[in-house]
Design an enzyme around this catalytic site. Sequence first.
Site, PDB file in Angstrom:
ATOM      1  N   LEU A 138      17.340   5.883  -4.245  1.00  0.00           N
ATOM      2  CA  LEU A 138      16.736   5.761  -2.916  1.00  0.00           C
ATOM      3  C   LEU A 138      15.218   5.849  -2.970  1.00  0.00           C
ATOM      4  O   LEU A 138      14.640   6.460  -3.858  1.00  0.00           O
ATOM      5  CB  LEU A 138      17.298   6.820  -1.970  1.00  0.00           C
ATOM      6  CG  LEU A 138      16.946   8.300  -2.169  1.00  0.00           C
ATOM      7  CD1 LEU A 138      15.585   8.658  -1.643  1.00  0.00           C
ATOM      8  CD2 LEU A 138      17.988   9.152  -1.475  1.00  0.00           C
ATOM      9  N   CYS A 180       8.817  11.587  -8.400  1.00  0.00           N
ATOM     10  CA  CYS A 180       9.699  10.913  -9.353  1.00  0.00           C
ATOM     11  C   CYS A 180       8.962  10.214 -10.490  1.00  0.00           C
ATOM     12  O   CYS A 180       9.006  10.675 -11.622  1.00  0.00           O
ATOM     13  CB  CYS A 180      10.611   9.931  -8.623  1.00  0.00           C
ATOM     14  SG  CYS A 180      11.827  10.780  -7.585  1.00  0.00           S
ATOM     15  N   ASN A 222      12.853   3.566 -13.467  1.00  0.00           N
ATOM     16  CA  ASN A 222      11.569   4.148 -13.068  1.00  0.00           C
ATOM     17  C   ASN A 222      10.470   3.812 -14.074  1.00  0.00           C
ATOM     18  O   ASN A 222       9.320   3.570 -13.696  1.00  0.00           O
ATOM     19  CB  ASN A 222      11.698   5.663 -12.883  1.00  0.00           C
ATOM     20  CG  ASN A 222      12.269   5.988 -11.506  1.00  0.00           C
ATOM     21  OD1 ASN A 222      12.529   5.081 -10.711  1.00  0.00           O
ATOM     22  ND2 ASN A 222      12.464   7.254 -11.220  1.00  0.00           N
ATOM     23  N   GLY A 235       2.509   7.937  -7.625  1.00  0.00           N
ATOM     24  CA  GLY A 235       2.575   9.394  -7.635  1.00  0.00           C
ATOM     25  C   GLY A 235       3.946   9.793  -7.138  1.00  0.00           C
ATOM     26  O   GLY A 235       4.910   9.048  -7.289  1.00  0.00           O
TER      27      GLY A 235
END
Length: 437
Positions: free
Chosen positions: A150, A264, A212, A261
């Site tokens: 999310l 995560c 990520n 930033g």
Amino acid sequence: MKISVIGCGYLGAVHAAGLASVGHEVVGIDVDAARVAVLSTGRAPFFEPGLDDLLAEGLASGRLSFSTDPADAADAVVHFIAVGTPQSAYGGGADLRYLDAAVEGLLPHLSADALIAGKSTVPVGTAERIAERLEQAGVRTIVAWNPEFLREGFAIEDTLRPDRLVYGVEAGPRGERAVELLDEVYRTVLDLDTPRLVTSRETAELVKVSANAFLATKISFINAISEVAEAAGADVTAIADAIGFDARIGRRFLNAGVGFGGGCLPKDIRAFRARADELGVGASLAFLGEVDSINLRQRDRVARAVVDALGGDPTGRRVAILGLAFKPNSDDIRDSPALDIALRLQSQGATVVATDPQAVENARRVDPDLQFAATAEDAIAGSDVTVLLTEWQQFRDLDPASIVGLPSSPYMIDGRNVLDPFAWREAGWIYRSLGRP
Ligand code: NAD
């Protein structure tokens, strides 16, 4: 289905409320009594669009409750773990203390036919370690990893209509049982034809950190190009537009600016590198160190641009900061580039007046000495330089002509490259951004 969600922060509170909204009976467990008290009144302890309504609806339906006592999770069939996994104080690795504490808290209440489904972002091998801990304690509960993708600001939409579901499960009948249980949890999501990938637990853990790492790399890539564009007098925005038309590249996450930033990306790429080192493959992810440095350099670039705008000495000069949250539509200031830059300028002697539609209270807790303004106009009034650092829509919508008379000096540094240089210059502002002439 009876479900528990352990850890009710930005991820867990939304997950709990989302699952209750599709008909499950959900208890959210958190060690933070104040947070549980707020959630129990149907209010979100942080800003997330739509969450107050979803919580209130869940509580009114009787299907959603919150507690500080893990014993209240005892009759749940699926236990989602959503506690924080911040960066360790001793290096780049993840601090798994909260995760381990959550598992220990649950241990006495776990039944053999239940499932622990991890949602927190963890170093690869964590699920296996938890499974070993349960085995050692003689508990037969199955362990799966079900990473969460999310985005804060869109968390409800992403929870109820995710791009994909990933189930990391062990091989054999216990893994099959985990898939059955997760399918039951996500029945409404699967009914939308959402892709569902069943993988090993290690693969699922790596999916999340790889996603990520890729996003962080994409952002740092365009920021590196923006440094070159600036030195060469080219326009990074046009470069991003032009390369973004290539379907293999895509335009999203190619906005040069002050960088990433939040709670995560920064800590996830550092933890990923640290874990690769432990696995003896550190060289493979060494480039993430460069991704991190490029990102942090963006903050230096913007802070330097402000000092330059002030003729080299910020002492006693008034700097208006538009934005404190790490991204718009959130009040999250964890590792926020905006707050970082505000604090740096303040420590160099500037009088910083900051504003943000949602994040002021969080920022005030970090530094009560910053000055805060209610609106962008209030912050800009009397300023020697203005810096846009979080691209909230209301900042993007500012009309340069109607506010040009407010500051002492109409100087705008656009740290997100979202304003129209022509309109701002035409209205009488000195406009500066990153990687654009
Ligand atoms: P957060 O700090 O907002 O929430 C963590 C919550 O866990 C806090 O409320 C804390 O009090 C609670 N907690 C800590 N120890 C506990 C324990 N032993 N038992 C019960 N509760 C406990 O963090 P977050 O942003 O929600 O992130 C949680 C995890 O999800 C992290 O691993 C993060 O990387 C991952 N994640 C976050 C997002 C996001 O957008 N925030 C997205 C995907 C994944």
